[in-house]
Design an enzyme around this catalytic site. Structure first.
Site, PDB file in Angstrom:
ATOM      1  CD  GLU A 114      -2.382  -1.245   2.829  1.00  0.00           C
ATOM      2  OE1 GLU A 114      -2.255  -0.287   3.612  1.00  0.00           O
ATOM      3  OE2 GLU A 114      -2.955  -2.290   3.125  1.00  0.00           O
ATOM      4  CE  LYS A 116       5.248   4.851   7.082  1.00  0.00           C
ATOM      5  NZ  LYS A 116       5.497   6.240   7.422  1.00  0.00           N
ATOM      6  CG  ASP A 118       4.171  12.329   5.308  1.00  0.00           C
ATOM      7  OD1 ASP A 118       4.110  11.938   6.479  1.00  0.00           O
ATOM      8  OD2 ASP A 118       5.064  13.077   4.886  1.00  0.00           O
ATOM      9  CE1 TYR A 230      -3.263   2.193   8.976  1.00  0.00           C
ATOM     10  CE2 TYR A 230      -3.218   4.164   7.625  1.00  0.00           C
ATOM     11  CZ  TYR A 230      -2.960   3.529   8.819  1.00  0.00           C
ATOM     12  OH  TYR A 230      -2.424   4.222   9.853  1.00  0.00           O
ATOM     13  CE  LYS A 317      10.641   6.881   6.164  1.00  0.00           C
ATOM     14  NZ  LYS A 317       9.560   7.670   6.719  1.00  0.00           N
ATOM     15  CB  CYS A 411      25.473  40.348  15.651  1.00  0.00           C
ATOM     16  SG  CYS A 411      23.717  39.942  15.415  1.00  0.00           S
ATOM     17  CB  CYS A 414      22.180  43.758  17.114  1.00  0.00           C
ATOM     18  SG  CYS A 414      23.268  42.586  17.924  1.00  0.00           S
ATOM     19  CB  CYS A 429      24.693  37.584  18.277  1.00  0.00           C
ATOM     20  SG  CYS A 429      24.148  39.147  18.977  1.00  0.00           S
ATOM     21  CB  CYS A 434      20.593  40.443  19.320  1.00  0.00           C
ATOM     22  SG  CYS A 434      20.457  40.136  17.556  1.00  0.00           S
TER      23      CYS A 434
END
Ligand code: IVH
Length: 676
Positions: A114, A116, A118, A230, A317, A411, A414, A429, A434
């Site tokens: 079958e 699968k 998601d 299913y 998979k 950074c 900032c 940072c 920030c």
């Protein structure tokens, strides 16, 4: 007189059910929408005139008006298992070998392959042909009741078809399947959310799962949820095979995926998996693989299951989907912890159901290792729920304009100085004020896995931070005092602010573990937060604990305990926690507040090996529910929990007449305590 109306109402209902089935299950409507609406209006009118005749299975009763306050726990009669994964032909052959080893030699073994799907799995219970409860999978043993929301899904029958002829066979059945959203519907929903400044769903699966947990069924009804069933479970009827079960499900009026292939041997299974994988791009919904199931139910029972997965089924998979595109630029993003991470700004490309224009590059070392440069042609990949990533660079197509990216020297948000801890690859940072860090912390706090404040997404948080309404997350709970100002902000308006303020108040009900996670303490993910909350039961106890106390907890390592100590030694953080307390958030487990369970005040001794828990886990659970564990049996012991190969403690307990329980009874006691 009333008999006649009753019949008329029932006939109308049957007719509407039939048309629902044709439209939503078979996708073969036989009347126009206008004609259908006319029937429904007629039924609504008759029911309004005869309210005593309204039954819960009437097509008019799909959308409830009441908000769901709590999603109650439901213990699955048969656990909802998960599947082991395979990724290659070789692993499928190995699965087949294990199956054949478990089944008598003379028997033939057939498989069903079958898709699968998601989405989010659900379990539906029908009693005497009527939908009684619907539940999420939860941890596989205990899920949450979502009946009211599930009833809004039109392809799910409230009353089974052909039930009169099948009634004796299927008085009490459980059917399981996957609730999902078509990719196109998901994209439409996200576009609307973007327009409204709401947080976007990462993928169709998250949006289905999130929708099922909404409190207002009227909103659920508007979301385009669908289902494929299913699995059929009946304790009364002897079921023969998975393939026949799918036929039965169809006859009962359920939507079953048409791409199902019956196979005589593993070679045919491998073919079938390839065929399904090649169809993947033409499907309207997301799938992440195929599921291979032994067809015969007798053989399934012989094989049984190990830990949380059946031996008779496995997932195959599909490969993560890949695409080519160009890397336009590498930018640097500052997260809530101050970590500065590179982001790939891509030439937009469509992949696996959505348009991708950004991908994570993790850190500077990764850029170096994969030799990724601006202007390069790259291969990107998206698997399941992960953020897209760059797999490799097509070096043969690298042009003269390709440019190496330099790590930042300050950074990017900032301009503050940055630093790199010795043991880490990331730069940070150093300015905790920030704006990127502030936004990140608030976003995390409001997110679905944490305080779950519906409507407080990235766009709105950015706006509130920029306008100065929010600098710390506790100030979210002061927003209600600013209502008059907020409703004046362009594009927000009264209704959306009121909804937001309501969602903010509602979030105060989130349990302690979620609040602890929401605080955004480094390394304290949702799993660790749950363990800490279960162990310490309150923030006060956690704050009192030493680094050593914390790291003694099962699966809580030194980085978590160090980080907790650091967080709670910061005065600024303590002030925020204090204000959250004043706002009435749960900083204590409900269990601690008022729970009496079979464990309360009782002394337990563990002996032998438990199958489902390590000794530490069992002790932790006992202590969470108010009991204590000692190491030796005496007349003061209330229970001895005897696992496999229990030894002298068991003999001593028998001699002293102490109550002895096995692991199953212990699990049942835990489940009961959990429900309280
Ligand atoms: S069978 C014991 N069949 O995949 C059998 N599952 O990891 C378990 N799923 O939680 C389920 N499509 O949510 C089965 N055709 C299918 C499926 C399917 C999707 C999901 C389901 C389950 C997970 C298994």
């Amino acid at each position: 007189m009333s008999g006649k109306i009753e019949r008329e109402i029932e006939n109308l209902r049957e007719l509407i059910r039939e048309h629902d089935h044709k439209y939503y299950v078979l996708a073969e409507p036989s009347i126009s929408d206008e004609e259908y609406d006319k029937l429904l209006k007629q039924l609504e009118k008759l029911e309004a005139e005869n309210p005593q005749l309204i039954t819960p299975d009437s097509p008019t009763q799909r959308v409830g008006k009441d908000l769901t306050k709590n999603f109650n726990p439901v213990t699955h009669k048969i656990p909802m298992l998960s599947l082991a994964n395979t990724y290659s032909e070789y692993e499928l052959l190995d699965f087949d070998r294990r199956v054949r080893e478990g089944i008598p030699k003379a028997q033939k073994i057939e498989y069903v392959v079958e898709l699968k799907i998601d989405g989010a799995s659900v379990s539906l219970n029908y009693v005497n042909g009527l939908l009684k409860t619907a539940a999420t999978r939860g941890d596989g043993t205990v899920g949450e009741e979502i009946t009211v929301n599930v009833k809004t899904i039109k392809s799910i029958p409230l009353k089974l078809k052909n039930i009169n002829s099948l009634k004796d066979r299927f008085k009490d059945i459980e059917v399981r399947g996957e609730i999902y959203m078509n990719i196109a519907d998901f994209e439409k929903l996200n576009k609307e959310r973007e327009k409204n400044g709401e947080k976007l769903f990462a993928n169709p699966r998250n949006s289905s799962a999130g929708t099922l947990k909404l409190q207002d069924p009227r909103i659920v009804a508007k979301r385009p949820l669908n289902i494929f069933l299913y699995s059929l479970i009946s304790t009364e009827d002897k079921l023969e095979s998975q393939f026949k079960n799918l036929e039965i499900l169809k006859n009962l009026g359920f939507r079953v995926n048409p791409e199902t292939i019956l196979c005589k041997n593993i070679e045919e299974v491998i073919e079938a998996c390839k065929k399904l994988e090649s169809k993947r791009d033409s499907l309207e919904y997301e799938v992440d693989g195929a599921v291979i199931k032994v067809n015969s139910i007798d053989q399934q029972n012989i094989l049984g299951s190990i830990a949380k997965s059946p031996r008779w089924a496995v997932a195959y998979k599909f490969k993560a989907k890949q695409a080519f595109t160009y890397l336009n630029k590498i930018t640097w993003q500052v997260g809530r912890t101050g970590a500065i991470t590179p982001v790939a700004e891509l030439e937009p490309v469509f992949l696996a159901g959505s348009t991708i224009s950004r991908a994570t590059l993790h850190n500077y070392d990764e850029i170096k290792r994969k030799d990724i440069r601006e202007g390069d042609k790259v291969v990107i990949e998206k698997g399941g729920d992960v953020i897209p990533k760059i797999v490799s660079v097509i070096l043969s197509e690298r042009g003269p304009k390709s440019k190496e990216a330099k790590p930042p020297t300050k950074c990017p948000v900032c301009n503050s100085p940055i630093f790199k801890p010795e043991e880490e690859v990331a730069y940070y940072c150093e300015n905790s004020e920030c704006s990127a860090q502030i936004k990140g912390r608030i976003e995390h706090f409001a997110s679905r896995g944490a305080m779950d404040i519906e409507g407080l997404g990235e766009a709105l948080i950015n706006l509130f931070v920029e306008l100065g309404y929010l600098t710390t997350y506790d100030q979210i709970y002061d927003l209600k005092n600013k209502r008059a100002e907020l409703i004046k902000i362009e594009r927000l308006g009264e209704k959306s602010i009121d909804n937001l303020l309501e969602a903010i108040e509602e979030s105060k009900k989130q349990p302690f573990a979620k609040v602890l996670f929401a605080l955004g303490i480094r390394y304290v993910g949702s799993g660790a937060a749950k363990k800490l909350a279960d162990h310490f039961m309150s923030i006060d106890e956690l704050m009192k604990a030493s680094e050593e106390d914390i790291s003694k907890i099962h699966e809580i390592g030194p980085s978590i305990s160090k980080s907790l100590i650091k967080f709670f030694s910061d005065k600024h953080n303590l002030k925020i926690v204090q204000r959250l307390k004043e706002h009435g958030l749960n900083l204590m487990s409900v269990k601690k507040q008022n729970m009496q369970t079979q464990f309360t005040g009782k002394t337990f001794v563990l002996t032998g090996t438990l199958l489902n828990f390590s000794r530490e886990e069992a002790e932790e659970k006992i202590s969470n529910f108010g009991g204590k564990t000692t190491s030796s049996v005496s007349k003061n012991t209330d229970y001895v929990i005897a696992g496999e190969n229990a030894g002298s403690k068991l003999t001593k307990a028998q001699a002293l007449g102490v109550k002895i329980i096995n692991e199953n009874t212990f699990v049942k006691m835990l489940e009961e305590a959990e429900i309280k």
